[in-house]
Write an enzyme that holds these catalytic residues in place. Structure first.
Site, mmCIF file in Angstrom:
data_model
loop_
_atom_site.group_PDB
_atom_site.id
_atom_site.type_symbol
_atom_site.label_atom_id
_atom_site.label_comp_id
_atom_site.label_asym_id
_atom_site.label_seq_id
_atom_site.Cartn_x
_atom_site.Cartn_y
_atom_site.Cartn_z
ATOM 1 C CD GLU A 152 -2.863 -1.229 2.391
ATOM 2 O OE1 GLU A 152 -2.778 -0.345 3.259
ATOM 3 O OE2 GLU A 152 -3.719 -2.131 2.428
ATOM 4 C CG ASN A 195 -0.571 -7.054 -1.334
ATOM 5 O OD1 ASN A 195 -1.197 -7.614 -2.230
ATOM 6 N ND2 ASN A 195 -0.998 -7.021 -0.077
ATOM 7 C CG HIS A 231 -9.703 -6.077 1.110
ATOM 8 N ND1 HIS A 231 -9.976 -7.171 1.908
ATOM 9 C CD2 HIS A 231 -8.377 -5.849 1.230
ATOM 10 C CE1 HIS A 231 -8.863 -7.573 2.495
ATOM 11 N NE2 HIS A 231 -7.875 -6.790 2.091
ATOM 12 C CD GLU A 260 -4.404 -8.085 1.888
ATOM 13 O OE1 GLU A 260 -5.280 -7.373 2.435
ATOM 14 O OE2 GLU A 260 -3.192 -7.800 1.916
ATOM 15 C CG ASP A 262 -12.542 -9.307 2.339
ATOM 16 O OD1 ASP A 262 -12.460 -8.373 1.516
ATOM 17 O OD2 ASP A 262 -12.094 -9.223 3.490
#
Ligand code: XIL
Length: 347
Positions: A152, A195, A231, A260, A262
């Protein structure tokens, strides 16, 4: 039928029907694909036969620590490294033939206070980062499949697209290159990933990430690929746009990883219909993954809704984001991915 024969029959019947059902992992193994989940801190207090651990090892062939390998947990006090939780996760993974992702070495969150200090001199903070990366990557050398080296670091709203972290403020953007070089020196065989979130599709964020890694390749920095956090919120996914982005990264000679995933649902909309819609979106992401040789792993950000970070992060506004329910039962999202993987594996 004699009693003993009946028992053998029942055993064989149940074994056959179980193998008929199968798991995500069985298909993924056949396809030679890595699928996994982020392991939450509760894992460490569960007994070996807890459903959490059983599901983890039967359904997945990869793990990542949700929090236990972040700097705040690994070096809470300067010079005192706390590897115990991470070590125990690695030993669980290795016992069960699973691979491990390392998350993460350089981030602006979950770093210890002593490290998060922009009053330190350039020389001192640079030495701290180098020592941290070298010590941690060396500790796990040969046992981590891929490291999220930098997490990030992009803020597409900044004129220069860099997030103004402590690392940026004191060291400047070149610390991203340095982090990859130090990680590579410590474990030359590990895949090294940049990432980030929000840059899954074609947009300003993914343009900035693309430019960052393109520059790194040109400078011969040992970056192996881009991690797409994924996400998502229900109803927002545009799989075609995501595919385009994955393809342009591939053209740079870099791999992509889904790191990651979801898919959060608004808390006042936990309906059967939305569970089906969510299943369809999970399937779309899985489809991008299984149909793309360049996309090398598929990680969910948690096993069960019970421990998902989404309710806390969204202050209760969203939830239900994962593929196993609170009671570890399979949700439609599990089934949609299972069916797709099984079909692909059977081809
Ligand atoms: C989250 C964890 O899931 C939470 O338990 C923790 O409180 C905060 O961090 N992007 C990342 C992850 O790279 O490390 C974050 O994990 C979620 C967003």
């Amino acid at each position: 039928m004699k009693n003993s024969n009946l028992l053998i029959f029942l055993f064989l019947f149940s074994a056959l029907s179980m193998s008929g059902q199968g798991t995500l992992r069985e298909s993924a193994d056949k396809l030679n694909k890595h699928i996994g989940v982020a392991v939450s801190s509760q894992f460490f207090s569960f007994p070996a036969d807890h459903p959490y651990k059983t599901l983890l090892k039967t359904e997945f062939n990869m793990v990542v620590a949700e929090n236990s390998m972040k700097p705040a947990n690994i070096e809470p006090v300067r010079g005192q490294f706390a590897f115990a939780y991470a070590d125990s996760l690695l030993s669980f993974a290795e016992t069960n033939g699973m691979k491990v992702r390392g998350h993460c070495l350089v981030w602006h969150q979950q770093i210890p206070k002593w490290m998060n200090n922009d009053q330190l001199s350039r020389e001192e903070l640079s030495a701290i980062l180098k020592e941290y990366i070298t010590t941690v990557v060396t500790h796990f050398k040969g046992r981590i499949y891929a490291w999220d080296v930098v997490n990030e670091a992009i803020d597409e709203k900044e004129p220069d697209t860099y997030r103004k972290t402590v690392w940026y403020k004191v060291l400047g953007p070149s610390c991203i290159d340095s982090a990859f070089v130090w990680a590579h020196r410590a474990d030359p065989s590990a895949i090294l990933i940049y990432n980030d979130y929000g840059g899954e599709e074609m947009n300003a964020k993914s343009n900035a990430v693309f430019n960052l890694v393109k520059g790194m390749k040109e400078r011969k920095i040992p970056v192996s690929g881009v991690g797409l956090q994924c996400h998502f919120q229900l109803g927002k996914l545009n799989a075609d746009e995501m595919k385009k982005n994955m393809q342009r990264i591939a053209k740079l000679g870099l791999q992509t990883q889904i790191t990651e995933l979801d898919i959060a649902i608004p808390s006042d909309q936990f309906t059967k219909e939305n569970a089906e819609k969510q299943a369809e979106e999970y399937k779309q992401v899985m489809s991008l993954f299984v149909n793309d040789k360049n996309c090398t792993c598929f990680m969910l950000w948690g096993l069960t809704d019970k421990f998902s970070w989404i309710p806390g992060f969204s202050k209760g506004k969203r939830g239900n984001a994962l593929i196993f329910a609170d009671d570890y039962s399979k949700k439609p999202a599990y089934n949609s991915m299972f069916n797709l993987l099984k079909k692909m594996a059977g081809k």
